[in-house]
Design a protein around this motif. Sequence first.
Motif, PDB file in Angstrom:
ATOM      1  N   ASP A  83       0.854  -1.186   0.000  1.00 34.88           N
ATOM      2  CA  ASP A  83       0.000   0.000   0.000  1.00 34.88           C
ATOM      3  C   ASP A  83       0.894   1.242   0.000  1.00 34.88           C
ATOM      4  O   ASP A  83       2.127   1.143   0.079  1.00 34.88           O
ATOM      5  N   ALA A  84       0.277   2.406  -0.099  1.00 37.53           N
ATOM      6  CA  ALA A  84       1.039   3.652  -0.221  1.00 37.53           C
ATOM      7  C   ALA A  84       1.985   3.871   0.956  1.00 37.53           C
ATOM      8  O   ALA A  84       3.117   4.319   0.769  1.00 37.53           O
ATOM      9  N   SER A  85       1.564   3.527   2.177  1.00 37.67           N
ATOM     10  CA  SER A  85       2.445   3.747   3.335  1.00 37.67           C
ATOM     11  C   SER A  85       3.642   2.791   3.307  1.00 37.67           C
ATOM     12  O   SER A  85       4.754   3.176   3.687  1.00 37.67           O
ATOM     13  N   MET A  86       3.442   1.557   2.850  1.00 36.63           N
ATOM     14  CA  MET A  86       4.568   0.626   2.708  1.00 36.63           C
ATOM     15  C   MET A  86       5.572   1.165   1.690  1.00 36.63           C
ATOM     16  O   MET A  86       6.777   1.103   1.903  1.00 36.63           O
ATOM     17  N   HIS A  87       5.058   1.706   0.593  1.00 38.33           N
ATOM     18  CA  HIS A  87       5.946   2.248  -0.434  1.00 38.33           C
ATOM     19  C   HIS A  87       6.717   3.450   0.097  1.00 38.33           C
ATOM     20  O   HIS A  87       7.917   3.586  -0.169  1.00 38.33           O
ATOM     21  N   GLN A  91      10.699   3.564   0.166  1.00 41.98           N
ATOM     22  CA  GLN A  91      11.422   4.603  -0.573  1.00 41.98           C
ATOM     23  C   GLN A  91      12.552   5.186   0.276  1.00 41.98           C
ATOM     24  O   GLN A  91      13.634   5.474  -0.249  1.00 41.98           O
ATOM     25  N   GLN A  92      12.336   5.326   1.574  1.00 41.06           N
ATOM     26  CA  GLN A  92      13.388   5.826   2.460  1.00 41.06           C
ATOM     27  C   GLN A  92      14.549   4.843   2.542  1.00 41.06           C
ATOM     28  O   GLN A  92      15.717   5.236   2.547  1.00 41.06           O
ATOM     29  N   LEU A  95      16.451   5.064  -0.689  1.00 40.96           N
ATOM     30  CA  LEU A  95      17.246   6.287  -0.710  1.00 40.96           C
ATOM     31  C   LEU A  95      18.556   6.084   0.052  1.00 40.96           C
ATOM     32  O   LEU A  95      19.627   6.490  -0.415  1.00 40.96           O
ATOM     33  N   GLN A  96      18.486   5.418   1.203  1.00 38.90           N
ATOM     34  CA  GLN A  96      19.704   5.141   1.957  1.00 38.90           C
ATOM     35  C   GLN A  96      20.630   4.209   1.187  1.00 38.90           C
ATOM     36  O   GLN A  96      21.858   4.371   1.222  1.00 38.90           O
ATOM     37  N   MET A  97      20.063   3.249   0.472  1.00 38.14           N
ATOM     38  CA  MET A  97      20.878   2.356  -0.354  1.00 38.14           C
ATOM     39  C   MET A  97      21.562   3.151  -1.462  1.00 38.14           C
ATOM     40  O   MET A  97      22.723   2.914  -1.775  1.00 38.14           O
ATOM     41  N   GLN A  98      20.840   4.106  -2.062  1.00 41.81           N
ATOM     42  CA  GLN A  98      21.418   4.937  -3.117  1.00 41.81           C
ATOM     43  C   GLN A  98      22.527   5.822  -2.543  1.00 41.81           C
ATOM     44  O   GLN A  98      23.608   5.935  -3.124  1.00 41.81           O
ATOM     45  N   GLN A  99      22.281   6.443  -1.408  1.00 33.76           N
ATOM     46  CA  GLN A  99      23.263   7.336  -0.795  1.00 33.76           C
ATOM     47  C   GLN A  99      24.525   6.592  -0.381  1.00 33.76           C
ATOM     48  O   GLN A  99      25.610   7.166  -0.367  1.00 33.76           O
ATOM     49  N   ASN A 165      10.191   1.809  -6.218  1.00 32.12           N
ATOM     50  CA  ASN A 165      10.568   2.702  -5.124  1.00 32.12           C
ATOM     51  C   ASN A 165      12.001   3.200  -5.203  1.00 32.12           C
ATOM     52  O   ASN A 165      12.527   3.758  -4.240  1.00 32.12           O
ATOM     53  N   ILE A 166      12.638   3.011  -6.344  1.00 35.06           N
ATOM     54  CA  ILE A 166      13.956   3.614  -6.544  1.00 35.06           C
ATOM     55  C   ILE A 166      13.756   5.123  -6.481  1.00 35.06           C
ATOM     56  O   ILE A 166      12.781   5.641  -7.023  1.00 35.06           O
TER      57      ILE A 166
END
Length: 182
Positions: A83-87, A91-92, A95-99, A165-166
């Motif tokens: 659901d939207a809250s899981m996404h 996403q956070q 984002l940490q994986m990307q950073q 969610n990337i």
Amino acid sequence: MFMRKTLVAVACLLALTSPAWAAPAHTYDFGQPAPAVKATRSIEVVMGDMSFNPGTIEIKAGETVRFVLVNKGQLLHEFNLGDASMHARHQQEMLQMQQSGMLTPTGMKEMDHGAMAGMDHGSMGHHMKGGMKHDDPNSVLVEPGKTAELTWSFTQATTLEFACNIPGHYQAGMVGKLTVSQ
């Protein structure tokens, strides 16, 4: 004295490895992963850069679906059920994986322990503890030009999203509607 210390050490070891202390397996109120052989049908989902085709999917409660995910885009994409809250939470984590440098525009890098030093792993969610991994059962990453699968048994009627969610992809419109009816 030796026997008492040994018994205390064994008791501590048993307490720490007891299922009561183990991290709980993540559960989903809308279903669970399933082996592909249990699928009652297959749905091909084509991932373009910032799009899914089809954009909506209809499923019946009790159905087991094998999603065949074809990435025809130039970027790494994710197919994630929730659901939207899981996404928003995921996403956070992404984002940490990307950073951290683990997530690149076209793939994933394995992170060694030294590269993860100083990162706040406690805030990274259930699948990040003990090391950064992308291994949620309701999610799969698909590199450009590749195909992957995710098979899921839907247990109850609900409305969900399938999303990438990337960082930035969901916001750019890479999200679809999944309806599970009775």
